[in-house]
Scaffold this active site. Sequence first.
Site, PDB file in Angstrom:
ATOM      1  N   MET A  21       0.628  -1.192   0.124  1.00  0.00           N
ATOM      2  CA  MET A  21       0.055  -0.094   0.038  1.00  0.00           C
ATOM      3  C   MET A  21       0.786   1.180  -0.065  1.00  0.00           C
ATOM      4  SD  MET A  21      -2.727  -1.310  -0.187  1.00  0.00           S
ATOM      5  CE  MET A  21      -3.985  -0.107  -0.109  1.00  0.00           C
TER       6      MET A  21
ATOM      7  N   HIS B 155      -2.821  -5.405 -10.371  1.00  0.00           N
ATOM      8  CA  HIS B 155      -3.861  -4.522 -10.050  1.00  0.00           C
ATOM      9  C   HIS B 155      -5.296  -5.139 -10.311  1.00  0.00           C
ATOM     10  CE1 HIS B 155      -5.519  -0.577  -9.110  1.00  0.00           C
ATOM     11  NE2 HIS B 155      -6.369  -0.545 -10.469  1.00  0.00           N
TER      12      HIS B 155
HETATM   13  C1  GRF Z   1      -5.256  -7.643  -4.479  1.00  0.00           C
HETATM   14  O1  GRF Z   1      -6.671  -7.355  -4.953  1.00  0.00           O
HETATM   15  C2  GRF Z   1      -4.231  -6.724  -5.252  1.00  0.00           C
HETATM   16  O2  GRF Z   1      -4.845  -6.681  -6.771  1.00  0.00           O
HETATM   17  C3  GRF Z   1      -4.310  -5.183  -5.067  1.00  0.00           C
HETATM   18  O3  GRF Z   1      -4.343  -5.764  -3.523  1.00  0.00           O
HETATM   19  C4  GRF Z   1      -5.027  -6.894  -3.447  1.00  0.00           C
HETATM   20  C5  GRF Z   1      -4.141  -7.722  -2.262  1.00  0.00           C
HETATM   21  O4  GRF Z   1      -4.666  -9.000  -1.956  1.00  0.00           O
HETATM   22  N1  GRF Z   1      -2.947  -4.594  -5.363  1.00  0.00           N
HETATM   23  P1  GRF Z   1      -4.106 -10.000  -1.456  1.00  0.00           P
HETATM   24  O5  GRF Z   1      -3.330  -9.542  -0.076  1.00  0.00           O
HETATM   25  O6  GRF Z   1      -2.878 -10.520  -2.383  1.00  0.00           O
HETATM   26  O7  GRF Z   1      -4.899 -10.960  -1.000  1.00  0.00           O
END
Ligand code: GRF
Length: 215
Positions: free
Chosen positions: A94, A113
């Site tokens: 993030m 994404h």
């Molecule tokens: C996913 O939907 C990814 O595309 C986005 O953040 C989410 C992360 O999910 N960037 P996870 O932690 O991999 O379950």
Amino acid sequence: MQKAKLAILASGRGSNAVALIQASKSADFPAEVALVLSDNRDAPVLKKAEELGVKALYLDPGPKRSYLIPEVEASWIQALQENDVDYVLLAGFMRLLKRTFLEAFPLRVLNIHPALLPSFRGLDAQQQAWEYGVRYSGATVHFVDSSLDAGPIILQEPVKVLPDDTPQSLADRILEAEHRIYPEAVRLLCQGRLRIEGRRVKILREWNSKEAHGK
Ligand code: GRF
């Protein structure tokens, strides 16, 4: 051939990290996950990675909420270099990475994404797509550059929006697509089969040993 070393940077749940680690355990996968790093001490991804036998560390993200300040970025780069990491995979990380970080791993940082870029950049992409009323959304794996969700696209998988979908049910199906295309994109990358031509990424048919994860 020696396997490339991957690091995954993640802030939360870690389902993409798990998909990547599981894919990397197959004998013909050209890379192994050497390290998972998180900027969130409580991120479930840390425990999940450890349970799968992968070294997982929390690293202090410093004082800013949306990026790493230069001194902190240097310590993250150092951790990656000490572990001989070839490629960095962002999976729900993030924070925006700045130029110094990207220059330490040129064209070696990927992101996933949950939308068909360039539509619906930024947070809550599945909700954005649902609210906009598109008939198809999907998932995108792309190279990371210094702008948000904007680097050259490696793979995309479309997902149809169904009449009864909620943002959550759409997100759940997009996540399944993410788990398919992220390992596949990493496989192509580590086999040296991606050639960037401007914004376009050409996928070569043959394994290219000259371009495959040399430092
Ligand atoms: C996913 O939907 C990814 O595309 C986005 O953040 C989410 C992360 O999910 N960037 P996870 O932690 O991999 O379950």
